[in-house]
Write a protein that holds these residues in place. Structure first.
Motif, short mmCIF file in Angstrom:
data_model
loop_
_atom_site.label_atom_id
_atom_site.label_comp_id
_atom_site.label_asym_id
_atom_site.label_seq_id
_atom_site.Cartn_x
_atom_site.Cartn_y
_atom_site.Cartn_z
N ALA A 1 0.83 -1.20 0.00
CA ALA A 1 0.00 0.00 0.00
C ALA A 1 0.87 1.25 0.00
N ALA A 2 1.95 1.23 0.77
CA ALA A 2 2.86 2.39 0.82
C ALA A 2 3.48 2.64 -0.55
N LEU A 3 3.89 1.59 -1.23
CA LEU A 3 4.48 1.75 -2.56
C LEU A 3 3.46 2.27 -3.56
N PHE A 4 2.22 1.76 -3.47
CA PHE A 4 1.17 2.23 -4.37
C PHE A 4 0.90 3.71 -4.14
N MET A 5 0.93 4.14 -2.87
CA MET A 5 0.70 5.55 -2.56
C MET A 5 1.84 6.43 -3.08
N VAL A 6 3.07 5.95 -2.99
CA VAL A 6 4.21 6.72 -3.52
C VAL A 6 4.03 6.94 -5.02
N ILE A 7 3.62 5.89 -5.71
CA ILE A 7 3.37 6.01 -7.16
C ILE A 7 2.25 7.01 -7.42
N ALA A 8 1.15 6.87 -6.69
CA ALA A 8 0.01 7.78 -6.88
C ALA A 8 0.41 9.23 -6.59
N LYS A 9 1.15 9.44 -5.52
CA LYS A 9 1.59 10.79 -5.16
C LYS A 9 2.44 11.40 -6.27
N THR A 10 3.37 10.61 -6.79
CA THR A 10 4.25 11.10 -7.86
C THR A 10 3.44 11.45 -9.11
N LEU A 11 2.51 10.58 -9.49
CA LEU A 11 1.69 10.84 -10.67
C LEU A 11 0.80 12.07 -10.48
N LEU A 12 0.19 12.20 -9.29
CA LEU A 12 -0.65 13.37 -9.01
C LEU A 12 0.16 14.66 -9.07
N LYS A 13 1.34 14.64 -8.46
CA LYS A 13 2.19 15.83 -8.46
C LYS A 13 2.59 16.22 -9.88
N ASN A 14 3.04 15.24 -10.66
CA ASN A 14 3.46 15.52 -12.03
C ASN A 14 2.31 16.07 -12.87
N ALA A 15 1.13 15.47 -12.74
CA ALA A 15 -0.02 15.92 -13.53
C ALA A 15 -0.45 17.32 -13.11
N ALA A 16 -0.47 17.59 -11.81
CA ALA A 16 -0.87 18.92 -11.32
C ALA A 16 0.13 19.99 -11.75
N GLN A 17 1.42 19.66 -11.68
CA GLN A 17 2.44 20.64 -12.06
C GLN A 17 2.47 20.91 -13.56
N SER A 18 1.88 20.02 -14.34
CA SER A 18 1.84 20.24 -15.80
C SER A 18 0.77 21.25 -16.19
N GLY A 19 -0.06 21.68 -15.20
CA GLY A 19 -1.05 22.71 -15.49
C GLY A 19 -2.45 22.19 -15.77
N LEU A 20 -2.67 20.89 -15.61
CA LEU A 20 -4.00 20.34 -15.84
C LEU A 20 -4.97 20.81 -14.76
N SER A 21 -6.26 20.83 -15.09
CA SER A 21 -7.29 21.15 -14.10
C SER A 21 -7.42 19.97 -13.14
N PRO A 22 -8.01 20.16 -11.96
CA PRO A 22 -8.18 19.04 -11.03
C PRO A 22 -8.89 17.84 -11.66
N ARG A 23 -9.94 18.10 -12.41
CA ARG A 23 -10.67 17.01 -13.09
C ARG A 23 -9.75 16.24 -14.02
N ALA A 24 -8.98 16.96 -14.83
CA ALA A 24 -8.08 16.32 -15.78
C ALA A 24 -6.95 15.58 -15.06
N VAL A 25 -6.47 16.12 -13.94
CA VAL A 25 -5.44 15.43 -13.16
C VAL A 25 -5.97 14.07 -12.71
N LEU A 26 -7.18 14.05 -12.14
CA LEU A 26 -7.74 12.79 -11.65
C LEU A 26 -7.98 11.81 -12.79
#
Length: 190
Positions: A15-40
């Protein structure tokens, strides 16, 4: 300013590893300028790939535009936020929530706007807060959480977080806890 609260299913190292992956993907998508809906939507599809363990993540994501006070939000199966308006009380903001991330490919998410103004406070948290249990297996619940928030609503965000955590600890007593407790408070200064 991006605000994220997330909670992974399961326990332990997987679960910890899955969360690290999710956190990294969320951060990268949000920093690329996508809207919250598009990030999710983007991260959901990425997490669905090769998810043999069938884990999932709940996510509340808000992007706050400091200059306007507008908070754009999308929710993937996470707890409702609590909002206190200046000179008001904390209450749950019950918006429509989408499906958890990694639960189903091509899931769609709704986005909504919140206006936050001087004196307003936002409180987001994981289900470990409301689902904390005492020795009699009674849930702490959102009612107790809101009462604790309102008793401490004149304090700083840090004081507010400590007050809720102390209230949960008093309620739980010596009963063992099986879920993490994560909280975030934001106060608009002006």
């Amino acid at each position: 300013l991006a605000l994220v609260m997330a909670d992974v299913s399961g326990k332990g190292i997987p679960a910890a590893l899955f969360m690290v992956i999710a956190k990294t993907l969320l951060k990268n998508a949000a920093q690329s300028g996508l809207s919250p809906r598009a990030v999710l939507e983007t991260v959901n599809n990425q997490l669905c790939e090769n998810n043999e363990a069938e884990m999932f993540v709940t996510v509340w994501l808000g992007i706050y535009e400091i200059s306007t006070g507008r908070l754009k939000v999308a929710n993937a199966g996470h707890e409702f936020p609590a909002i206190k308006r200046a000179n008001g009380e904390f209450a749950l903001y019950k918006e429509k929530s989408g499906f958890v991330l990694a639960g189903m490919e091509n899931a769609r998410y709704r986005e909504y706007n919140l206006e936050l103004h001087k004196g307003d406070m936002l409180f987001i948290y994981t289900d470990g807060v409301a689902e904390a249990t005492d020795a009699a297996n009674t849930l702490y619940g959102t009612g107790r959480m809101l009462a604790a928030l309102n008793r401490a609503s004149d304090g700083t965000p840090k004081e507010l977080l400590h007050a809720v955590k102390d209230d949960v600890d008093r309620f739980v007593g010596e009963a063992p806890q099986f879920d993490d407790i994560t909280m975030l408070a934001l106060q608009i200064k002006g």
